[in-house]
Design a protein around this motif. Structure first.
Motif, PDB file in Angstrom:
ATOM      1  N   LEU A 142      78.602  63.556  -5.186  1.00 56.41           N
ATOM      2  CA  LEU A 142      77.533  64.364  -4.607  1.00 56.41           C
ATOM      3  C   LEU A 142      76.181  63.876  -5.091  1.00 56.41           C
ATOM      4  CD1 LEU A 142      79.280  67.779  -5.299  1.00 56.41           C
ATOM      5  CD2 LEU A 142      79.286  66.511  -3.151  1.00 56.41           C
ATOM      6  N   ASP A 143      75.120  64.268  -4.402  1.00 61.00           N
ATOM      7  CA  ASP A 143      73.767  63.865  -4.767  1.00 61.00           C
ATOM      8  C   ASP A 143      73.207  64.759  -5.872  1.00 61.00           C
ATOM      9  OD1 ASP A 143      73.480  66.144  -3.244  1.00 61.00           O
ATOM     10  OD2 ASP A 143      71.660  65.457  -2.240  1.00 61.00           O
ATOM     11  N   ARG A 145      78.015  72.373   5.652  1.00 63.40           N
ATOM     12  CA  ARG A 145      77.055  72.303   6.753  1.00 63.40           C
ATOM     13  C   ARG A 145      77.061  70.860   7.215  1.00 63.40           C
ATOM     14  NH1 ARG A 145      72.043  75.615   3.993  1.00 63.40           N
ATOM     15  NH2 ARG A 145      73.148  77.593   3.832  1.00 63.40           N
ATOM     16  N   ARG A 146      77.465  70.670   8.438  1.00 65.73           N
ATOM     17  CA  ARG A 146      77.552  69.310   8.960  1.00 65.73           C
ATOM     18  C   ARG A 146      76.218  68.961   9.615  1.00 65.73           C
ATOM     19  NH1 ARG A 146      83.589  69.523   9.745  1.00 65.73           N
ATOM     20  NH2 ARG A 146      84.154  68.593   7.764  1.00 65.73           N
ATOM     21  N   PRO A 147      75.703  67.762   9.308  1.00 64.82           N
ATOM     22  CA  PRO A 147      74.437  67.375   9.941  1.00 64.82           C
ATOM     23  C   PRO A 147      74.610  67.264  11.439  1.00 64.82           C
ATOM     24  CG  PRO A 147      75.384  65.547   8.688  1.00 64.82           C
ATOM     25  CD  PRO A 147      76.254  66.738   8.447  1.00 64.82           C
ATOM     26  N   ILE A 194      71.691  72.972  -1.899  1.00 58.35           N
ATOM     27  CA  ILE A 194      72.550  72.179  -1.027  1.00 58.35           C
ATOM     28  C   ILE A 194      72.849  70.854  -1.722  1.00 58.35           C
ATOM     29  CG2 ILE A 194      72.745  71.015   1.209  1.00 58.35           C
ATOM     30  CD1 ILE A 194      72.579  73.993   1.538  1.00 58.35           C
ATOM     31  N   LEU A 195      74.131  70.484  -1.764  1.00 56.30           N
ATOM     32  CA  LEU A 195      74.542  69.179  -2.264  1.00 56.30           C
ATOM     33  C   LEU A 195      75.051  68.371  -1.086  1.00 56.30           C
ATOM     34  CD1 LEU A 195      76.521  70.266  -5.454  1.00 56.30           C
ATOM     35  CD2 LEU A 195      74.166  69.448  -5.325  1.00 56.30           C
ATOM     36  N   THR A 196      74.670  67.100  -1.024  1.00 61.73           N
ATOM     37  CA  THR A 196      75.118  66.230   0.055  1.00 61.73           C
ATOM     38  C   THR A 196      76.256  65.355  -0.446  1.00 61.73           C
ATOM     39  OG1 THR A 196      72.906  66.204   1.004  1.00 61.73           O
ATOM     40  CG2 THR A 196      74.400  64.453   1.705  1.00 61.73           C
ATOM     41  N   ASP A 210      78.071  65.256   4.902  1.00 64.59           N
ATOM     42  CA  ASP A 210      78.258  66.702   4.964  1.00 64.59           C
ATOM     43  C   ASP A 210      77.515  67.350   3.807  1.00 64.59           C
ATOM     44  OD1 ASP A 210      79.817  66.604   7.232  1.00 64.59           O
ATOM     45  OD2 ASP A 210      81.725  66.773   6.156  1.00 64.59           O
ATOM     46  N   GLN A 211      77.032  68.548   4.031  1.00 64.10           N
ATOM     47  CA  GLN A 211      76.283  69.269   3.009  1.00 64.10           C
ATOM     48  C   GLN A 211      77.079  70.475   2.545  1.00 64.10           C
ATOM     49  OE1 GLN A 211      72.734  70.023   5.276  1.00 64.10           O
ATOM     50  NE2 GLN A 211      71.748  68.168   4.501  1.00 64.10           N
TER      51      GLN A 211
END
Length: 166
Positions: free
Chosen positions: A56-57, A77-79, A37-39, A27-28
Motif C-alpha cells: 500500500l502507499d 473504492r475502485r478508480p 484512503i490507502l491505494t 484500488d483504494q
C-alpha cells in the motif's frame, strides 16, 4: 516481515466491499472509518497460506505490508475506469446489494378462534379483545396471503448499498 491481520471481515458499513484476493493495483481501501484512503500499489498471492499480500502507499518506515486471507472482505473504492469504445461500460453487472424495504400491508382472512361470549355480539369488544390477545390469531395470518386476501398498500425503498462487488 508481514503484518498478519486475523478475522473474517475487515470492512465497515457504508462502503462497497471486495475480497482481498480480488483487489487490483490502483484500488483504494478506505481506513479509519473512511477518514483516510490507502491505494493498492502491488498484490502478491501466497497460495501456500491462502493469503494476499498488499503493498500500500504508506509512508516510508510505516507498517509492513498486511497479509490478509484471500477470502476476507475489505472496503474498496475502485478508480473510475475509462469506458472502452465497445460501450461495455453500460453493461449490467451482478453485485450483492443490501436493501431495506418498508411495506404497509392489509390482510383479510378468516380463522376459528375462541373468544369470550360477550364479544360475539359487540364488534368493538371483539376488536379490543383480539387487539389485546394477538397471540390468538397471529399464527393464522399467512404472510403470503394464501389463506385470504393480501393487499400491499404502500411500499418504499428506504436504503440500498452495494455489499460485495465482483
Amino acid at each position: 516481515m508481514y503484518t498478519n491481520i486475523h478475522g473474517p471481515d475487515y470492512s465497515f458499513p457504508g462502503e462497497p466491499c471486495a475480497r482481498a484476493g480480488d483487489l487490483n493495483p490502483g484500488d483504494q481501501i478506505p481506513v479509519l472509518g473512511g477518514a483516510a484512503i490507502l491505494t493498492v500499489l502491488d498484490i502478491t498471492h501466497d497460495t501456500a497460506t491462502g493469503s494476499t499480500l498488499l503493498r500500500l502507499d504508506v509512508l516510508p518506515g510505516g507498517p509492513a505490508p498486511p497479509a490478509l486471507p484471500s477470502d476476507s472482505l475489505v472496503n474498496v473504492r475502485r478508480p473510475e475506469r475509462e469506458q472502452d469504445s465497445s460501450g461495455r461500460g453500460d453493461e449490467p453487472i451482478t453485485v450483492t446489494v443490501s436493501l431495506t424495504v418498508t411495506e404497509q400491508v392489509t390482510y383479510e382472512f378468516e380463522a376459528d378462534l375462541e373468544v369470550p361470549a360477550a364479544a360475539v355480539d359487540d364488534a368493538d369488544a371483539l376488536h379490543d379483545y383480539l387487539a389485546d390477545n394477538e397471540d390468538l390469531w397471529l399464527d393464522h395470518l399467512d404472510p403470503t396471503g394464501s389463506n385470504g386476501y393480501l393487499c400491499i398498500n404502500e411500499r418504499s425503498l428506504d436504503a440500498a448499498s452495494v455489499v460485495l462487488a465482483t
